[in-house]
Every structure is written in structure tokens, then in C-alpha cells.
Design an enzyme around this catalytic site. Structure first.
Site, PDB file in Angstrom:
ATOM      1  N   TYR A 160       0.850  -1.205   0.000  1.00  0.00           N
ATOM      2  CA  TYR A 160       0.000   0.000   0.000  1.00  0.00           C
ATOM      3  C   TYR A 160       0.885   1.255   0.000  1.00  0.00           C
ATOM      4  CZ  TYR A 160      -3.635   3.326   1.444  1.00  0.00           C
ATOM      5  OH  TYR A 160      -4.496   4.406   1.509  1.00  0.00           O
ATOM      6  N   LYS A 164       1.141   4.140  -2.881  1.00  0.00           N
ATOM      7  CA  LYS A 164       0.807   5.547  -2.645  1.00  0.00           C
ATOM      8  C   LYS A 164       2.021   6.461  -2.897  1.00  0.00           C
ATOM      9  CE  LYS A 164      -3.616   5.282  -1.787  1.00  0.00           C
ATOM     10  NZ  LYS A 164      -4.607   5.956  -2.654  1.00  0.00           N
TER      11      LYS A 164
HETATM   12  P1  NAD Z   1     -13.250   2.882   1.040  1.00  0.00           P
HETATM   13  O1  NAD Z   1     -12.794   1.467   1.030  1.00  0.00           O
HETATM   14  O2  NAD Z   1     -14.253   3.296   2.049  1.00  0.00           O
HETATM   15  O3  NAD Z   1     -13.784   3.274  -0.404  1.00  0.00           O
HETATM   16  C1  NAD Z   1     -13.044   2.920  -1.555  1.00  0.00           C
HETATM   17  C2  NAD Z   1     -14.008   2.759  -2.718  1.00  0.00           C
HETATM   18  O4  NAD Z   1     -13.211   2.378  -3.856  1.00  0.00           O
HETATM   19  C3  NAD Z   1     -15.024   1.640  -2.500  1.00  0.00           C
HETATM   20  O5  NAD Z   1     -16.331   2.116  -2.749  1.00  0.00           O
HETATM   21  C4  NAD Z   1     -14.616   0.556  -3.499  1.00  0.00           C
HETATM   22  O6  NAD Z   1     -15.710  -0.192  -4.016  1.00  0.00           O
HETATM   23  C5  NAD Z   1     -13.928   1.384  -4.586  1.00  0.00           C
HETATM   24  N1  NAD Z   1     -13.015   0.578  -5.402  1.00  0.00           N
HETATM   25  C6  NAD Z   1     -12.134  -0.360  -4.976  1.00  0.00           C
HETATM   26  N2  NAD Z   1     -11.512  -0.927  -6.024  1.00  0.00           N
HETATM   27  C7  NAD Z   1     -11.997  -0.319  -7.140  1.00  0.00           C
HETATM   28  C8  NAD Z   1     -11.743  -0.464  -8.525  1.00  0.00           C
HETATM   29  N3  NAD Z   1     -10.873  -1.380  -8.998  1.00  0.00           N
HETATM   30  N4  NAD Z   1     -12.405   0.325  -9.391  1.00  0.00           N
HETATM   31  C9  NAD Z   1     -13.305   1.246  -8.926  1.00  0.00           C
HETATM   32  N5  NAD Z   1     -13.609   1.406  -7.633  1.00  0.00           N
HETATM   33  C10 NAD Z   1     -12.957   0.632  -6.752  1.00  0.00           C
HETATM   34  O7  NAD Z   1     -11.924   3.768   1.155  1.00  0.00           O
HETATM   35  P2  NAD Z   1     -11.705   5.286   1.604  1.00  0.00           P
HETATM   36  O8  NAD Z   1     -11.192   5.268   2.980  1.00  0.00           O
HETATM   37  O9  NAD Z   1     -12.854   6.127   1.240  1.00  0.00           O
HETATM   38  O10 NAD Z   1     -10.457   5.621   0.664  1.00  0.00           O
HETATM   39  C11 NAD Z   1     -10.557   6.374  -0.524  1.00  0.00           C
HETATM   40  C12 NAD Z   1      -9.154   6.699  -0.997  1.00  0.00           C
HETATM   41  O11 NAD Z   1      -8.466   7.395   0.054  1.00  0.00           O
HETATM   42  C13 NAD Z   1      -8.296   5.478  -1.315  1.00  0.00           C
HETATM   43  O12 NAD Z   1      -7.451   5.765  -2.404  1.00  0.00           O
HETATM   44  C14 NAD Z   1      -7.476   5.305  -0.054  1.00  0.00           C
HETATM   45  O13 NAD Z   1      -6.277   4.604  -0.302  1.00  0.00           O
HETATM   46  C15 NAD Z   1      -7.240   6.735   0.320  1.00  0.00           C
HETATM   47  N6  NAD Z   1      -6.895   6.974   1.727  1.00  0.00           N
HETATM   48  C16 NAD Z   1      -7.708   6.576   2.728  1.00  0.00           C
HETATM   49  C17 NAD Z   1      -7.349   6.816   4.046  1.00  0.00           C
HETATM   50  C18 NAD Z   1      -8.207   6.407   5.205  1.00  0.00           C
HETATM   51  O14 NAD Z   1      -7.724   6.502   6.358  1.00  0.00           O
HETATM   52  N7  NAD Z   1      -9.428   5.977   5.023  1.00  0.00           N
HETATM   53  C19 NAD Z   1      -6.142   7.484   4.319  1.00  0.00           C
HETATM   54  C20 NAD Z   1      -5.347   7.881   3.256  1.00  0.00           C
HETATM   55  C21 NAD Z   1      -5.726   7.631   1.958  1.00  0.00           C
END
Ligand code: NAD
Length: 265
Positions: A160, A164
Site C-alpha cells: 500500500y 501511494k
Molecule cells: P473505502 O474502502 O471506504 O472506499 C473505496 C471505494 O473504492 C469503494 O467504494 C470501493 O468499491 C472502490 N473501489 C475499490 N476498487 C476499485 C476499482 N478497482 N475500481 C473502482 N472502484 C474501486 O476507502 P476510503 O477510505 O474512502 O479511501 C478512498 C481513498 O483514500 C483510497 O485511495 C485510499 O487509499 C485513500 N486513503 C484513505 C485513508 C483512510 O484513512 N481511510 C487514508 C489515506 C488515503
């Protein structure tokens, strides 16, 4: 007039969490928004739930089922958006996945799964959005979701973190390559945001023995946050709407940290 009135935007990973909040915040400020996700049923529901919000703010809403790793599907999502809204102005590459494993146990499948969605999915999303902006002959904005894991390596989530860091590299390379077309590329880096992703990560870390009780991993991971709490998706959206608006027109190649002061880099 909202900050993004009349702008046609796509947000991937918009069925829940940060992506959904980004889309809803854009609608609040007058944008047209295509909510896109691999979970087609859920993203259709989210779009339907947002139709009043769109109308109330002078915008429109649509949705698309897309796997961001599949170029044909990404092209179809963009074609659908242009069909419905008449153009594309802003593309958020936000879909992302994580699946923690101890460093010594990381498999090729684990690596490929995470790098495919977070890395290749981001690259394809950037390329296809840029081609659409160039076809239109208009400026465009590409906005990528990075992470604190783009700035530090953390234990149990090596692929991961690699993915990133890759998002940062793609943001910088894309900014250089696409500037001649008046396309900007920026990103934002959340810290710990309370979403379904973290609920799953918490479970996964317990399953590999890295945590003993629910919530422990999130507490330990976020102990250094200067703001004293983890983020809610709404903590992220002031910045994402700014990045989608004209106010950020002179920014490109940059990642904005939105982590409550978790990493000072
Ligand atoms: P989440 O898991 O709640 O939502 C992610 C969404 O992406 C889901 O609806 C899923 O169905 C969709 N998805 C997954 N694979 C996919 C694909 N191949 N094609 C299209 N859609 C797809 O995650 P989140 O926490 O909302 O994270 C959103 C973004 O933020 C991600 O890139 C994550 O890495 C990043 N992020 C999250 C956090 C955190 O703490 N939650 C921190 C830093 C970065």
C-alpha cells in the site's frame, strides 16, 4: 454561485467513504458529478440519493460502474460523463484498496492487487482524462488521492505504501508531461479517515496478529495526530473542492497533506 458551478467532474471510489464525500461536496457547490465505483449497485444508490442535492445547487448527477484497472471501462465512464454533462473538467482518481500483510508474508498476489488498483488505476485514469481534455481543447484538472503512506513506510502495509508513493510520482510526472496542454495534476494526502476501508484494515490487522482488539490498530496508528483525533470524510472535502476549483489554477505537481498534523513533511 458555488466554487465549482458548471464544472463537470468524475470521482472514482465514490460509492462510500472519502470519494462519496468528495462528490457530495462538489454537488454542494454547483458541480455536475459522475459518481463512479466498481460497486455498481451501491454507487447507483448514492447517485440517486444525491439527485435533490444536485438540483438544489444547479448541478446534475450521474453514475458509472467502473473497474479503474480496466482501460475500456474507464473510457466508457468518461464517454458516459461527456454524453450526460457535455464535457469533462475535473477527474478525481480516488478509488483505492488495502490488504495488510506482515512484510515477510507479502505475496505476489497481494502486491499485484494493491498496485493494480492504486497505481495502474491511477495511471489509466490520468491518461484517459487527459486525452479527453485534449480532445475538447480545454484546460483540465486531475486530482489523485495519495496518503500519509505516500510520505512514510508503515509496517504491515508495504505494498500500500509503495502504491501511494507511486501516486506521488505519477502526480509529479503527469504535471510535467501535461502542463503543455494546460492540464494540472495535484493530489491530497489524508492521514487516518474513519471509513469502511479502516474498519476492514482493523479486522485484517487483527487477523495477522498485528492487533488484539477492534480499534487498537487505528488508535496506535493515529497516536501522533496533532489535532488529537482521526478525520471524518468531511474534513477532507474543503481541500478537494478547492483543488477542483479555479482557486487552485496555479498549482500543479503538488500533494496537499490533510492529516491533522500526523506527518510533518
Ligand atoms: P473505502 O474502502 O471506504 O472506499 C473505496 C471505494 O473504492 C469503494 O467504494 C470501493 O468499491 C472502490 N473501489 C475499490 N476498487 C476499485 C476499482 N478497482 N475500481 C473502482 N472502484 C474501486 O476507502 P476510503 O477510505 O474512502 O479511501 C478512498 C481513498 O483514500 C483510497 O485511495 C485510499 O487509499 C485513500 N486513503 C484513505 C485513508 C483512510 O484513512 N481511510 C487514508 C489515506 C488515503
Amino acid at each position: 454561485m458555488g466554487r465549482v458551478s458548471g464544472r463537470s467532474c468524475i470521482v472514482t471510489g465514490a460509492a462510500q467513504g472519502i470519494g462519496r464525500a468528495i462528490g457530495e461536496a462538489l454537488l454542494n457547490e454547483g458541480a455536475d458529478v459522475c459518481f463512479a465505483d466498481i460497486n455498481g449497485g451501491k454507487v447507483a444508490e448514492v447517485a440517486a440519493l444525491n439527485s435533490e442535492r444536485a438540483t438544489a445547487n444547479g448541478g446534475k448527477v450521474t453514475h458509472a460502474r467502473v473497474d479503474v484497472t480496466d482501460r475500456d471501462q474507464v473510457q466508457a465512464m468518461i464517454a458516459h460523463t461527456v454524453d450526460v454533462f457535455g464535457k469533462l473538467d475535473v477527474k478525481f482518481n480516488n478509488a483505492g484498496v488495502n490488504k495488510p500483510m506482515n512484510f515477510l508474508d507479502v505475496t505476489e498476489d497481494n502486491w499485484r492487487f494493491i498496485l493494480d488498483v492504486n497505481g495502474l488505476g491511477c495511471l489509466i485514469g490520468m491518461q484517459e482524462a487527459a486525452k479527453q481534455f485534449i480532445r475538447q481543447g480545454t484546460p483540465g484538472k486531475i486530482i489523485n488521492t495519495a496518503s500519509v503512506a505516500s510520505r512514510q513506510g508503515f509496517d504491515n502495509v508495504a505494498p500500500y505504501c509503495a502504491s501511494k508513493w507511486g501516486v506521488v510520482s505519477l502526480t509529479q510526472s503527469g504535471a510535467r508531461d501535461l502542463a503543455k496542454h494546460d492540464i494540472t495534476v495535484t493530489g491530497f494526502a489524508p492521514g487516518v479517515v474513519a471509513t469502511e476501508m479502516w474498519e476492514q484494515v482493523d479486522q485484517d490487522l487483527m487477523a495477522i496478529g498485528a492487533a488484539e482488539r477492534p480499534g487498537q490498530a487505528m488508535e496506535e496508528f493515529s497516536a501522533e495526530i496533532l489535532k488529537g483525533r482521526v478525520a471524518k470524510p468531511d474534513d477532507i472535502t474543503g481541500t478537494t473542492t478547492f483543488l477542483a476549483s479555479k482557486d487552485s489554477d496555479y498549482m500543479t505537481g503538488q500533494i496537499v497533506m490533510i492529516d491533522g498534523g500526523m506527518t510533518l513533511v
